[in-house]
Design an enzyme around this catalytic site. Sequence first.
Site, PDB file in Angstrom:
ATOM      1  N   HIS A 158     -48.793 -23.037 -15.685  1.00  0.00           N
ATOM      2  CA  HIS A 158     -47.410 -22.919 -15.210  1.00  0.00           C
ATOM      3  C   HIS A 158     -47.015 -21.457 -15.003  1.00  0.00           C
ATOM      4  CE1 HIS A 158     -47.101 -26.896 -17.409  1.00  0.00           C
ATOM      5  NE2 HIS A 158     -46.649 -27.219 -16.207  1.00  0.00           N
ATOM      6  N   GLY A 218     -49.115 -26.432  -8.214  1.00  0.00           N
ATOM      7  CA  GLY A 218     -50.539 -26.291  -8.474  1.00  0.00           C
ATOM      8  C   GLY A 218     -51.341 -27.374  -7.775  1.00  0.00           C
TER       9      GLY A 218
END
Length: 282
Positions: A40, A151
């Site tokens: 993250h 992602g």
Amino acid sequence: MTGITIFETVAAMREAVAGWHAAGEKVALVPTMGALHEGHIALVTEGQRHAKRVIVTIFVNPTQFAPHEDFKKYPRTFDDDCAKLVAAGADAVFFPAVEEMYPAGFATRVLLLGPAAVGLEDRFRPTHFEGVATICCKLFTQSRADHAIFGEKDYQQLKVVTRMAADLDLGIDVIPLPTIREADGLAMSSRNRYLSEEHRALAPLLHQVMQDLAARLRNRDDLLKAVTEAQNAIITAGFELDYLEARHAETLAPVASLADGPIRLILAARIGSTRLLDNIPV
């Protein structure tokens, strides 16, 4: 004290973003459900490459959990998350209550086709992407951000959100970031904390098998034979395999050979009570 600006309402976030835009500053959004890890934080860093300001959303979204998935048990580590975001230099956190996102009378969902209906995650979690797309559509329009950073680990999700943003003209640029991995190749995930010591030692085999499979396909091995042998290797190692498939990297349609276009290997497997996702390009 968290040491970072926290928006609990859409109005507060929009006011801040309007000020940043008035100053000529671009804004990047990093949607998360919290329980942050280095993957993250890499998204935050990527956001900083594209924008002056980065907002991280922390919202455990109930609409993407199926009835058999325990929404209440999802890890919630808000203070620790904020400390990591301070260290990363994020500008703000959007931390709304469920009632802020889904007020009384809420009755709208995003209907999905295309990459959301290809028989991968949607086969095992048929309502999941509807919840993901609905919350992402809301976050994109609520924040009025210029960029959204996602992602590649949740590859089907990335393709679903990218398609939705384009199809609905949401005016936001979805930017992908390659999967962040542990030193042994395991894709970073909030779920990894649930792995036992034994299962954690075994988990990197998934990435290894996919790498070997990708090498075989690049060497023009028979696709069906190579995929089947890779699937068997994962099952033999003790995993419960939901899928390991070669798909078109953009449409996620099944492929029969390398000639069918750019290929992505996409996998979901369980070990113990933990379900792991991964993917790599060929």
